[in-house]
Design an enzyme around this catalytic site. Structure first.
Site, PDB file in Angstrom:
ATOM      1  N   ASN A   9     -10.653 -20.512  74.547  1.00 28.06           N
ATOM      2  CA  ASN A   9      -9.487 -21.270  74.096  1.00 28.06           C
ATOM      3  C   ASN A   9      -9.556 -21.356  72.566  1.00 28.06           C
ATOM      4  OD1 ASN A   9      -7.549 -23.173  73.574  1.00 28.06           O
ATOM      5  ND2 ASN A   9      -8.235 -24.610  75.159  1.00 28.06           N
ATOM      6  N   ARG A  89      -6.692 -17.943  76.148  1.00 26.15           N
ATOM      7  CA  ARG A  89      -5.472 -18.710  75.931  1.00 26.15           C
ATOM      8  C   ARG A  89      -4.670 -18.013  74.832  1.00 26.15           C
ATOM      9  NH1 ARG A  89      -5.201 -25.004  74.102  1.00 26.15           N
ATOM     10  NH2 ARG A  89      -2.936 -25.217  74.128  1.00 26.15           N
ATOM     11  N   HIS A 178       1.711 -26.175  75.955  1.00 24.08           N
ATOM     12  CA  HIS A 178       0.856 -26.986  76.838  1.00 24.08           C
ATOM     13  C   HIS A 178       1.046 -26.632  78.311  1.00 24.08           C
ATOM     14  CE1 HIS A 178       0.404 -30.687  73.939  1.00 24.08           C
ATOM     15  NE2 HIS A 178      -0.616 -29.853  73.833  1.00 24.08           N
ATOM     16  N   ARG A 239       2.020 -34.477  63.635  1.00 26.00           N
ATOM     17  CA  ARG A 239       3.322 -33.788  63.679  1.00 26.00           C
ATOM     18  C   ARG A 239       4.440 -34.788  63.932  1.00 26.00           C
ATOM     19  NH1 ARG A 239       1.642 -29.395  68.116  1.00 26.00           N
ATOM     20  NH2 ARG A 239      -0.535 -29.855  67.723  1.00 26.00           N
ATOM     21  N   GLU A 380      -7.892 -27.557  80.778  1.00 27.36           N
ATOM     22  CA  GLU A 380      -7.169 -26.311  80.516  1.00 27.36           C
ATOM     23  C   GLU A 380      -8.046 -25.088  80.767  1.00 27.36           C
ATOM     24  OE1 GLU A 380      -5.827 -27.947  76.648  1.00 27.36           O
ATOM     25  OE2 GLU A 380      -3.967 -26.886  77.105  1.00 27.36           O
TER      26      GLU A 380
END
Ligand code: ADP
Length: 395
Positions: A9, A89, A178, A239, A380
């Site tokens: 990842n 990923r 996501h 963000r 994940e």
């Protein structure tokens, strides 16, 4: 049949990795390279019995980092001989990739073609794929896309109301991100209650440094809060999420900045950090809010208001929902955020059991709630490994 999978990842500043025995989905080793590309980059590896920390691995190329990961996994585990494949990923699959895909030269080229859509992430992902192909030429490589899960979203939710040629010619549309986490979380939730995917409506709130919400109907993403880029949607650690689209050019003109400089402010200096002026870390802001810091209180209020805004929108889009599931560092741990988001929703039949919420119980709704409020720990890397193995098994 080989049944060990490695999940890589690679983000813009870290590479997380996990090695799994997929027979029983146990993690054999996990680790991380932090401060990727910086002079003070570090490496960490943990197995059930050992921990290795290399505090200063200096600036290394993706190839050198991948080789380091493999050599340490080889040194600290006995499982690499059983490696079926590597799941990578990949941030952006554009419209080309609707599911995880075995990587060959054409696929690699198609991923590279999407670099323009995710200039901070895809080039790193590509570099790690190339490094893995070099180092492990006899092992399958699979790309797992952040965007793929959201390819089921309908055009009225992904086309922006700007001249249509920007979609047709420039691929500007909502993609959502996501996806791997949302998929893992809704599947884990349904598994935990023994429910099939059919006739289910779930709102999944992934709240971490990056945050997004996903509306999932019958196991398919039908809307999500991130957009063309992961800057859109919820307020996040640094963000801004959704803001008036005229703001960037206004700031650029007024403060003599380039649009890129403004985008950097909206990406790295906004969100919880920008409003609180304290930190991007939710825990630090919660502590300051407890002491009465007004900007910290405001930051948390905006954060929760944005979450409720999307829950409301998705509630209407799906005509209600069965469960609202919280995940990510904040979703899994912050009692305060969950409480602020889920309180005062009695008119739509949602009640929270505050004692269960404080205990971080997997279900924290009130007994009279028509909607389950749930917490699921995301993983994940495990989802990537599962998808990778599925792709390899189908070869
Ligand atoms: P990333 O997106 O980098 O994987 P995480 O999912 O780990 O991020 O989430 C990081 C966020 O989770 C940080 O804002 C951190 O403050 C928050 N967090 C972790 N534990 C808690 C806690 N106990 N209470 C509130 N926030 C928490």
């Amino acid at each position: 049949m080989k049944n060990t999978m490695l999940a890589i990842n690679a983000g813009s500043s870290t590479v997380k990795f996990q090695l799994f025995n997929m027979q029983n989905e146990t993690c054999l080793a996990k680790g991380m390279v932090d401060k990727l590309g910086k002079p003070d980059a570090s490496f960490e590896l943990k197995t059930s019995t050992d921990k290795l920390v290399l505090s200063n691995i200096k600036q290394k190329s993706p190839g050198e980092i991948f080789d380091l990961i493999i050599s340490k996994l080889d040194q600290y585990t006995d499982d690499l001989g059983n490696l079926a494949g590597v799941s990578h990923r990949v941030a952006h699959g554009g419209e080309h990739f609707q599911q995880s895909t075995l990587i060959d030269d054409n696929v690699l080229k198609a991923i590279e073609d999407n670099n323009v859509l995710a200039p901070l992430h895809n080039p790193t992902n590509v570099a790690f794929i190339k490094a893995a192909k070099n180092a492990l030429s006899n092992v399958y490589q699979v790309a797992v896309f952040d965007t793929a899960f959201h390819q089921s979203i309908a055009p009225e939710h992904y086309v922006y109301p700007i001249p249509y040629q920007f979609y047709e010619n420039d691929s500007i549309r909502r993609y959502g991100f996501h996806g791997t986490s949302h998929k893992f979380v809704y599947k884990s939730y349904l598994e935990s209650i023994g429910s099939p995917e059919e006739n289910t409506k779930i709102i999944c709130c992934h709240l971490g440094s990056g945050s997004s919400i996903c509306a999932i109907k019958d196991g398919k993403s039908v809307n999500t809060s991130m957009g063309f880029t992961p800057l859109a949607g919820l307020m996040m650690g640094t963000r801004c999420g959704d803001i008036d689209p005229a703001i960037p050019s206004y700031i650029a003109t007024k403060h003599d900045k380039t649009l890129q400089e403004v985008e950097d402010i909206l990406t790295k200096e906004s969100g919880l950090l920008g409003v609180s002026q304290i930190s991007n870390d939710c825990r630090a802001i919660e502590n300051a809010a407890k002491k009465g810091d007004s900007k910290a209180i405001l930051a948390l209020d905006i954060f929760c208001e944005r979450i409720r805004h999307f829950i409301g929108a998705y509630w209407l889009q799906m005509d209600g929902c069965d469960a609202i599931v919280f995940t990510g560092g904040i979703g899994e741990n912050s009692r305060l955020i969950r409480q602020k988001v889920c309180t005062g929703l009695e008119s739509i039949g949602i009640t929270i059991d505050e004692a269960r919420n404080q205990n971080n119980e997997p279900q924290f709704n009130g007994d009279d709630s028509k909607v389950i409020l749930a917490i699921v720990n995301t993983n994940e890397e495990l989802m990537m490994a599962r998808e990778g193995l599925e792709v390899i098994d189908a070869c």
